[in-house]
Motif scaffolding. Structure first.
Motif, PDB file in Angstrom:
ATOM      1  N   PRO A   1      -0.774 -21.186  39.713  1.00 31.19           N
ATOM      2  CA  PRO A   1       0.168 -20.092  39.942  1.00 31.19           C
ATOM      3  C   PRO A   1       1.141 -19.923  38.782  1.00 31.19           C
ATOM      4  N   VAL A   2       1.766 -18.758  38.743  1.00 32.43           N
ATOM      5  CA  VAL A   2       2.706 -18.424  37.681  1.00 32.43           C
ATOM      6  C   VAL A   2       4.098 -18.275  38.290  1.00 32.43           C
ATOM      7  N   PHE A   3       5.094 -18.823  37.610  1.00 35.65           N
ATOM      8  CA  PHE A   3       6.488 -18.683  38.018  1.00 35.65           C
ATOM      9  C   PHE A   3       7.235 -17.969  36.909  1.00 35.65           C
TER      10      PHE A   3
ATOM     11  N   HIS B   1       2.490 -22.202  35.809  1.00 39.28           N
ATOM     12  CA  HIS B   1       2.659 -21.782  34.424  1.00 39.28           C
ATOM     13  C   HIS B   1       3.999 -21.059  34.420  1.00 39.28           C
ATOM     14  N   PRO B   2       5.043 -21.658  33.840  1.00 41.02           N
ATOM     15  CA  PRO B   2       6.358 -21.023  33.852  1.00 41.02           C
ATOM     16  C   PRO B   2       6.524 -20.043  32.684  1.00 41.02           C
ATOM     17  N   VAL B   3       6.962 -18.833  33.015  1.00 42.87           N
ATOM     18  CA  VAL B   3       7.148 -17.786  32.003  1.00 42.87           C
ATOM     19  C   VAL B   3       8.579 -17.285  32.085  1.00 42.87           C
ATOM     20  N   LYS B   4       9.267 -17.308  30.963  1.00 39.77           N
ATOM     21  CA  LYS B   4      10.614 -16.753  30.863  1.00 39.77           C
ATOM     22  C   LYS B   4      10.459 -15.352  30.284  1.00 39.77           C
TER      23      LYS B   4
ATOM     24  N   TYR C   1      13.128 -14.114  40.287  1.00 40.52           N
ATOM     25  CA  TYR C   1      11.989 -15.001  40.046  1.00 40.52           C
ATOM     26  C   TYR C   1      10.803 -14.419  40.784  1.00 40.52           C
ATOM     27  N   VAL C   2       9.657 -14.427  40.126  1.00 35.66           N
ATOM     28  CA  VAL C   2       8.458 -13.868  40.727  1.00 35.66           C
ATOM     29  C   VAL C   2       7.357 -14.911  40.646  1.00 35.66           C
ATOM     30  N   ALA C   3       6.693 -15.120  41.773  1.00 29.76           N
ATOM     31  CA  ALA C   3       5.560 -16.043  41.817  1.00 29.76           C
ATOM     32  C   ALA C   3       4.285 -15.230  41.977  1.00 29.76           C
ATOM     33  N   LEU C   4       3.305 -15.542  41.137  1.00 37.52           N
ATOM     34  CA  LEU C   4       1.985 -14.933  41.218  1.00 37.52           C
ATOM     35  C   LEU C   4       0.965 -16.026  41.491  1.00 37.52           C
ATOM     36  N   ASN C   5      -0.091 -15.678  42.217  1.00 44.47           N
ATOM     37  CA  ASN C   5      -1.154 -16.662  42.407  1.00 44.47           C
ATOM     38  C   ASN C   5      -2.074 -16.670  41.179  1.00 44.47           C
ATOM     39  N   GLU C   6      -3.142 -17.433  41.258  1.00 41.42           N
ATOM     40  CA  GLU C   6      -4.052 -17.595  40.117  1.00 41.42           C
ATOM     41  C   GLU C   6      -4.783 -16.306  39.739  1.00 41.42           C
ATOM     42  N   LYS C   7      -4.788 -15.331  40.630  1.00 42.71           N
ATOM     43  CA  LYS C   7      -5.433 -14.036  40.347  1.00 42.71           C
ATOM     44  C   LYS C   7      -4.412 -13.004  39.870  1.00 42.71           C
TER      45      LYS C   7
END
Length: 174
Positions: free
Chosen positions: A44-46, A79-82, A125-131
């Protein structure tokens, strides 16, 4: 014998402190690095969506995002993204071009508007799954205790079979 002890002590002193004590900071990446990171390891992406002028964003960086458990959980599970919501440089992501839009005194990047459903408030903050499907949007300053609960819910994929309220109720029952 004394020389080998001295050599050992010196070697320990030269080791990175973070290797001994754990990670000290979140391994933030830029949006342009995300697709390659996902190709290498799917998780996931944060997103930390911020602006340079946002006082609460700066406070998050100095407090919550320095908390050792928060650092460890974000680095391990996401995977943390600023992402600067006012980023002026255009970029391509998932085949789409994202540009800066002049609006009001400051403007915004189209990607931030897409992530936040055009509800621009900071920090968010936004969380995305692997897709790359959005799981949730979290708005406002979070203490480390609050964020740890959220990261547990998202990072351990409790959202798949429990609502946020069910998860919180179950945690409080422990």
């Amino acid at each position: 014998m004394k020389r080998s002890i001295l050599t050992f002590i010196l070697a320990l002193m030269l080791l990175p402190v973070s290797g001994i004590l754990g990670q000290e900071e979140i391994n933030w990446m830029d949006i342009t690095q995300l697709e390659a990171a996902m190709a290498n390891e799917s998780k996931p992406v944060f997103f930390d969506v911020y602006t340079d002028w946002c006082g609460w964003c700066k406070r998050m960086d100095k407090t919550t995002f320095k908390h050792p458990e928060v650092v460890a959980l974000i680095n391990e599970k996401f995977h943390p993204v600023k992402f600067n919501a006012e980023r002026k440089e255009s970029f391509k992501f998932q085949g789409f071009d994202f540009k800066f839009v002049k609006s009001g005194r400051r403007g915004y990047n189209e990607f931030a508007a897409a992530l936040l459903n055009k509800s621009m408030s900071y920090p968010s903050y936004v969380a995305l799954n692997e897709k790359f499907e959005r799981i949730t949007i979290i708005k406002g300053y979070q203490t480390s205790e609050e964020l740890l609960k959220i990261l547990d819910y998202l990072g351990n994929k409790h959202y798949i079979d429990k609502t946020w309220q069910e998860f919180k109720d179950a945690r409080n029952g422990e």
